[in-house]
Scaffold this motif. Structure first.
Motif, PDB file in Angstrom:
ATOM      1  N   ASN A  77      11.190  -7.504  -7.687  1.00 32.46           N
ATOM      2  CA  ASN A  77      10.055  -7.162  -6.984  1.00 32.46           C
ATOM      3  C   ASN A  77       8.950  -5.773  -6.931  1.00 32.46           C
ATOM      4  O   ASN A  77      10.258  -4.622  -7.557  1.00 32.46           O
ATOM      5  N   ALA A 117      16.198 -12.764  -7.422  1.00 31.10           N
ATOM      6  CA  ALA A 117      14.911 -11.892  -7.257  1.00 31.10           C
ATOM      7  C   ALA A 117      14.991 -10.297  -7.302  1.00 31.10           C
ATOM      8  O   ALA A 117      15.552 -10.004  -6.777  1.00 31.10           O
ATOM      9  N   SER A 135      13.215  -9.784   0.517  1.00 27.29           N
ATOM     10  CA  SER A 135      13.170  -8.065  -0.824  1.00 27.29           C
ATOM     11  C   SER A 135      14.050  -7.461  -1.239  1.00 27.29           C
ATOM     12  O   SER A 135      14.777  -7.072  -0.260  1.00 27.29           O
ATOM     13  N   THR A 178      -0.566 -13.834  -4.499  1.00 24.32           N
ATOM     14  CA  THR A 178      -0.474 -11.877  -4.012  1.00 24.32           C
ATOM     15  C   THR A 178      -1.512 -12.408  -2.712  1.00 24.32           C
ATOM     16  O   THR A 178      -1.504 -13.206  -2.220  1.00 24.32           O
ATOM     17  N   GLY A 186       3.991 -19.122  -6.487  1.00 24.71           N
ATOM     18  CA  GLY A 186       3.254 -17.478  -7.171  1.00 24.71           C
ATOM     19  C   GLY A 186       1.649 -17.249  -5.914  1.00 24.71           C
ATOM     20  O   GLY A 186       0.647 -17.994  -6.769  1.00 24.71           O
ATOM     21  N   ALA A 236       7.835 -11.180  -7.409  1.00 22.96           N
ATOM     22  CA  ALA A 236       7.224 -11.108  -6.538  1.00 22.96           C
ATOM     23  C   ALA A 236       6.238 -10.471  -5.918  1.00 22.96           C
ATOM     24  O   ALA A 236       5.808  -9.618  -5.566  1.00 22.96           O
ATOM     25  N   SER A 264       4.958 -13.940  -9.505  1.00 21.72           N
ATOM     26  CA  SER A 264       3.659 -13.856  -8.578  1.00 21.72           C
ATOM     27  C   SER A 264       3.116 -12.808  -9.494  1.00 21.72           C
ATOM     28  O   SER A 264       3.821 -11.575  -9.368  1.00 21.72           O
ATOM     29  N   SER A 266       9.662 -12.175  -1.385  1.00 18.63           N
ATOM     30  CA  SER A 266       8.987 -11.331  -0.401  1.00 18.63           C
ATOM     31  C   SER A 266       8.725 -10.414  -1.469  1.00 18.63           C
ATOM     32  O   SER A 266       9.274  -9.421  -2.645  1.00 18.63           O
ATOM     33  N   LEU A 269       6.920 -17.315  -4.085  1.00 15.31           N
ATOM     34  CA  LEU A 269       6.655 -16.385  -4.645  1.00 15.31           C
ATOM     35  C   LEU A 269       6.158 -15.005  -4.467  1.00 15.31           C
ATOM     36  O   LEU A 269       4.765 -15.685  -4.572  1.00 15.31           O
ATOM     37  N   HIS A 277       3.634 -11.974  -2.483  1.00 11.63           N
ATOM     38  CA  HIS A 277       3.622  -9.814  -3.235  1.00 11.63           C
ATOM     39  C   HIS A 277       2.809  -9.841  -1.705  1.00 11.63           C
ATOM     40  O   HIS A 277       2.133  -9.352  -1.686  1.00 11.63           O
TER      41      HIS A 277
END
Length: 592
Positions: free
Chosen positions: A57, A55, A327, A222, A220, A107, A139, A304, A265, A267
């Motif tokens: 982000n 993952a 994260s 936000t 996913g 994410a 996401s 995240s 997922l 944000h």
């Protein structure tokens, strides 16, 4: 009454799950007083199957390694798409050697607020690079909406924009032989709906099926607050719903499809007390804590983002079971390597035997060849724009670091540039005050041997916002200034969002109550005291004009007129004031 993700009374026991220093085994412990006590090492069981989950982000189009503090993790140089691609390949190879399947997810905020190398081409290079890295699902984040949701749909499906071959310093599909085909990965937007419908912008979830019939569902989302931090026109016609309610409603949907292992997922994120502790979450706070508390216990992990923090631990769910929350910082500097341990009988995740590690994307590995070739191609295409010298500095840089009043030298420069921009003058009305949001200042203004290029200026202001002039009364301006310390921008000092200004001075009192922090009688415009009933012409960007960043006072302004791009005003000001010397930060002061 049902517990929601916003219920502040929920008990917040915090657990930490991460790899030991050697990076080979997971540990589970109770976090108290900002420390983590290690317990017994978890060991994969023969009755379980491990699936690798990689993952990232908040990549933000950083194809090349970021500079300064944004280009390292605890002093270790990190990031760069060509290195990231290599690390992902190596991590997948390690899992494959153990007979483990792998899936790569993200994410949000993969694009938007990007360096010129990506932004000059509407972030098409970043989507192409992520395709090559094997990303499968992501996401949406708030910055995915920077150029509007119609443009975001194009990011998914492909196609070229008729943007005039470089209009506004952007050029879609610059290589006619290779049109933009869109993202191979799936964007997910479970909590983003078309107004007055039950239809989401993108699919709310995706299911990854593995060998032997095992399934993992990915929801996913936000952050619900997205409308307050993006340009209004970019999300017109959309609504953003509560993250907890959205995800919980999808749990029974996924279970009916035979999915027992569920990953969110998201944000949205948190803030560990020690930001250097990237493989734990000491004293973590922020929205992720309450969201985790409200999410259905059937959800097994939360990947995240949004806060650009690095953490890897578990928080207790509402069934008092530890749930993995991670994260991977930002700009491709970390990759989270999760090994979901799935019970072969139930198909569910055994959380106590699930391992996770935030791995630094070091630059001591070979650069991925295809990604390097992609970057080289776009660097050649962007060079004429990026390398144009637009001015000089008498100092090595102009910094965005604020003083005690939260005013910065770079904030003053940008506000001055907006106030001087001729494109916002209409019907003989010239703005006398400028306001700039500090969050829109993305980096210090650097120079190379005193020279400032357009590329360096763009790094500071990468959003291509339009400037907007408008009328505001003295009363409205007072309300605006108080909104820096109240509403979503208060009451804690860490949330204060002090606008950078030109043409106006004032004093604020940190000890005063919210709503009355600006010292009475201290506001001066053009050297004269502010008059409540007087109308003043002001200028800001279209993001703030729409009430972004928690400033609804801007929406009450009248006679709005759209001018040119903020980056053009910035570049033109530097050219007109060549060489530029930073001015004193004396417009905002602290007092009582």
């Amino acid at each position: 009454m049902a517990l929601t993700g916003r219920d502040k009374t929920w008990p917040r026991k915090r657990w930490a799950l991460g790899l030991a220093a050697a990076g080979t085994a997971a540990v589970l412990g109770l976090a108290t007083g900002g420390t983590v006590t290690q317990a017994a090492t978890a060991k994969p069981k023969p009755t379980h199957t491990q699936i690798q989950l990689l993952a990232i982000n908040d990549f933000h189009g950083n194809l090349e390694p970021a500079t300064g503090s944004s280009g390292n993790i605890n002093g270790t140089p990190a990031g760069g798409a060509a290195y990231l691609a290599t690390h992902l390949k190596q991590l997948r190879a390690a899992a494959e050697a153990k007979g483990q399947d792998s899936v790569t997810v993200a994410a949000g905020d993969l694009i938007g607020a990007s360096p010129l190398l990506s932004a000059a081409f509407h972030d098409e290079p970043t989507i192409e690079a992520l395709n090559g890295m094997g990303l499968e699902a992501a996401s949406v984040g708030n910055h995915e909406f920077d150029e509007g949701w119609h443009e975001l749909l194009r990011m998914q499906t492909g196609g070229c924009l008729p943007d005039g071959d470089g209009q506004n310093n952007q050029n879609s599909c610059p290589d006619a032989k290779h049109p933009f085909t869109g993202a191979k990965f799936k964007y997910l937007s479970a909590n983003v709906f078309f107004e007055n419908t039950q239809k989401t912008l993108f699919a709310p979830y995706t299911i990854k099926s593995f060998k032997d019939g095992r399934k993992v569902g990915f929801i996913g989302m936000t952050l619900e607050n997205t409308p307050n931090i993006v340009t209004k026109s970019g999300i017109e016609g959309l609504t953003f719903k509560d993250e907890v309610e959205t995800a919980n409603a999808l749990v029974p949907v996924l279970k009916k499809k035979g999915v027992e292992s569920i990953v969110v997922l998201l944000h949205e994120g948190g803030f560990p007390a020690d930001p250097r502790a990237y493989n734990s979450c000491p004293g973590i706070s922020g929205p992720i804590v309450d969201i985790n508390a409200g999410l259905d216990p059937e959800i097994d992990a939360i990947i995240s983002g949004h806060t650009h923090q690095a953490y890897n631990c578990t928080l207790m769910d509402s069934a008092k079971q530890p749930r993995l929350v991670t994260s991977a910082s930002s700009f491709g500097r970390l990759v989270t390597d999760v090994r979901l341990s799935i019970d072969n009988k139930t198909g569910d995740v055994d959380r106590l035997n699930t391992m996770a590690n935030n791995q630094i994307v070091t630059q001591d590995v070979p650069q991925d060849r295809k990604t390097s070739e992609l970057i080289a191609k776009y660097k050649t295409l962007v060079d004429p724009i990026a390398n144009k010298v637009i001015g000089h500095l008498t100092t090595p840089s102009v910094v965005r670091t604020p003083d005690d009043s939260l005013e910065s030298p770079l904030g003053n420069l940008i506000a001055d540039a907006q106030l001087a921009d001729p494109t916002v003058v209409t019907d003989g009305k010239t703005p006398v005050v400028a306001f700039m949001n500090p969050g829109g200042i993305r980096a210090d203004l650097a120079s190379t041997g005193g020279q400032v290029t357009f590329g360096q200026a763009f790094t500071v202001q990468p959003f291509n916002n339009f400037l907007v002039s408008m009328d505001m009364t003295g009363t409205q301006i007072k309300a605006l200034l108080e909104q820096q310390f109240s509403g979503v921008n208060g009451p804690e000092p860490a949330k204060f969002k002090v606008l950078q200004v030109a043409g106006i001075t004032y004093t604020w009192n940190p000890a005063a109550a919210a709503g009355s922090k600006v010292v009475a009688g201290s506001i001066m415009i053009a050297g004269q005291p502010l008059v409540d009933a007087t109308t003043y012409r002001i200028v800001t960007n279209n993001f703030l004009s729409d009430g972004g960043d928690g400033f609804p006072a801007f929406t009450t302004a009248t006679s709005k007129f759209f001018g040119g791009l903020d980056i053009d005003a910035f570049a033109n000001y530097l050219t007109a004031h060549d060489p530029y010397t930073p001015v004193a930060t004396d417009r905002i002061s602290i007092g009582s």
